[in-house]
Design a protein around this motif. Structure first.
Motif, short mmCIF file in Angstrom:
data_model
loop_
_atom_site.label_atom_id
_atom_site.label_comp_id
_atom_site.label_asym_id
_atom_site.label_seq_id
_atom_site.Cartn_x
_atom_site.Cartn_y
_atom_site.Cartn_z
N GLN A 362 0.86 -1.18 0.00
CA GLN A 362 0.00 0.00 0.00
C GLN A 362 0.90 1.23 0.00
O GLN A 362 1.78 1.37 0.84
N VAL A 363 0.66 2.14 -0.97
CA VAL A 363 1.55 3.28 -1.17
C VAL A 363 0.77 4.58 -1.08
O VAL A 363 -0.24 4.76 -1.76
N ASN A 364 1.27 5.47 -0.27
CA ASN A 364 0.74 6.83 -0.19
C ASN A 364 1.53 7.69 -1.16
O ASN A 364 2.74 7.86 -1.03
N SER A 365 0.86 8.23 -2.17
CA SER A 365 1.55 9.04 -3.18
C SER A 365 1.75 10.46 -2.65
O SER A 365 1.16 11.43 -3.15
N HIS A 366 2.58 10.58 -1.65
CA HIS A 366 2.88 11.87 -1.02
C HIS A 366 3.53 12.80 -2.04
O HIS A 366 4.19 12.35 -2.98
N SER A 367 3.36 14.09 -1.86
CA SER A 367 3.90 15.06 -2.82
C SER A 367 5.42 15.03 -2.88
O SER A 367 6.01 15.37 -3.91
N LEU A 368 6.08 14.63 -1.79
CA LEU A 368 7.54 14.59 -1.79
C LEU A 368 8.08 13.28 -2.35
O LEU A 368 9.09 13.27 -3.05
N MET A 369 7.43 12.17 -2.01
CA MET A 369 7.91 10.86 -2.45
C MET A 369 6.85 9.82 -2.13
O MET A 369 6.01 10.04 -1.24
N PRO A 370 6.84 8.68 -2.83
CA PRO A 370 5.92 7.61 -2.46
C PRO A 370 6.30 7.03 -1.12
O PRO A 370 7.47 6.75 -0.86
N LEU A 371 5.32 6.85 -0.26
CA LEU A 371 5.57 6.33 1.09
C LEU A 371 4.91 4.97 1.24
O LEU A 371 3.71 4.82 0.96
N VAL A 372 5.66 3.99 1.68
CA VAL A 372 5.13 2.66 1.93
C VAL A 372 4.33 2.70 3.22
O VAL A 372 4.87 3.00 4.29
N GLU A 373 3.03 2.40 3.12
CA GLU A 373 2.16 2.44 4.30
C GLU A 373 2.04 1.05 4.95
O GLU A 373 2.21 0.91 6.15
#
Length: 383
Positions: A362-373
């Motif tokens: 599950q990946v959060n497409s954060h504005s800075l970088m993709p974050l593994v949730e």
């Protein structure tokens, strides 16, 4: 039967992204729907991405945990647990841990720690210490005189699923004749050699390459073909190198150093593998072809985190967001999942499809970088 439902997710399938629901049953993907589940047990992913667990073909990340400082040995199971935790947190659910059979010097740490490292990797998997699936990638230094006894000792290990052949002698692949001054500078400093000692060192390496490399390369390929083990070239630099690798039946072209070698390899059906750090940093640290240039040319097939696990997911999303290449988001995610899995003959993972292992990120497409949730391995939450 144990069932799990993940809903309200952006599912990154092999060729498209859909909004919907994933059904997992007994560790396998059992259903995909474009509707939202209303069942109370369904987990809402808040419209975040759900992608396949990543498959890493070439990492020596574990070495830093087996020897965290010079002359410091760390217990093998603890080293593997730490290495595994870093991979899982980065979204890597299958890792081909790379171990070097031979080196440019015979008494290097890699050679000394080889058996202990392989035993720890294999036993950690058997004992259930690791959460990702760990396989072995044997990296064969074909100019190393004592390579073949090591190869014969370890090729029968059950978890060996990939073998690569390398020649780091001066004048070869990564160090063509025009780069021998760089070779001299690097290794003279690394080993503290005098000018005369360095002259002798270069001469010995070149003699070893001429004497052993071609014979060892061909023998290793024959053995791997007989065993059904995928083979990779390493640092091919010319069209001739790429054609030789294809003729020997190799499946992967690791880190080609030029656009010419990468293009010919891709055309001949080899999967061109480049380093994710190359994408993140914007170029090669050793001055070779930039991975982004291969993406722009449409000849990039696989990304590998190499020495920095979290670079893998970062690089995939960066490729998808580049303006001057043909890779969509599903195309880019295949570089770190489906393509490496199939190149290494793993047909049960690497994509979100019915019947595949429920290795998921599950990946959060954060504005800075993709974050593994969150991460699942065979449907089990591991991060």
């Amino acid at each position: 039967m144990k069932e799990q439902i993940l809903t309200n997710a952006k599912l990154i399938l092999r060729d498209e992204v859909i909004n919907g629901t994933l059904l997992i049953r007994d560790g396998l993907i059992a259903g995909i729907s474009e509707s939202q589940s209303q069942l109370p047990q369904a987990e809402d992913l808040d419209q975040e991405y759900l992608m396949p667990g990543m498959v890493e073909l070439h990492t020596d990340n574990q070495e830093k945990y087996f020897t965290p400082r010079p002359r410091v040995d760390w217990p093998g199971h603890m080293a593997m647990a730490t290495h595994d935790a870093q991979l899982v947190a980065a979204g890597i659910t299958t890792s081909f841990d790379s171990v070097a059979l031979g080196d440019i010097i015979g008494d290097s740490t890699r050679v000394e720690k080889l058996d202990a490292m392989i035993r720890a990797i294999v036993d950690s998997e058997k004992q259930g210490i690791t959460r990702a699936s760990h396989l072995l990638h044997l990296r064969c230094e074909v100019s190393f005189p004592d390579l073949m006894p090591l190869f014969e000792q370890y090729i029968g290990e059950e978890r060996v699923r990939l073998v690569s052949v390398m020649d780091h002698a001066p004048g070869q692949r990564q160090f063509p004749p025009e780069n021998i001054p760089k070779y001299r500078e690097y290794y003279q400093i690394k080993y503290g050699l005098s000018d005369n000692e360095m002259d002798g060192f270069i001469r010995v390496q070149q003699e070893n390459s001429a004497r052993y490399a071609d014979r060892f390369r061909r023998t290793i390929c024959e053995v791997c073909h007989d065993r059904g083990i995928a083979i990779a070239s390493h640092d091919d630099a010319t069209e001739a190198h790429a054609r030789e690798s294809a003729a020997l039946g190799m499946r992967v072209a690791e880190f080609p150093t030029t656009l010419e070698a990468a293009s010919v390899s891709h055309e001949l059906g080899l999967n061109v593998l480049m380093g994710a750090p190359n994408i993140v940093r914007g170029g090669s640290h050793s001055g070779n072809i930039a991975a982004k240039d291969l993406a722009s040319a449409g000849v990039l097939d696989i990304l590998s985190s190499d020495y920095y696990p979290s670079a893998l997911i970062q690089s995939a999303f960066m490729v998808a967001n580049m303006d001057d290449n043909p890779y969509s988001l599903p195309d880019a995610i295949r570089l770190v999942s489906y393509n490496p899995a199939r190149a290494a003959n793993l047909n049960d993972r690497g994509e979100i499809a019915v019947g595949q292992r429920a290795d998921l990120v599950q990946v959060n497409s954060h504005s800075l970088m993709p974050l593994v949730e969150r991460v699942w391995s065979r449907g089990k939450r591991v991060f």
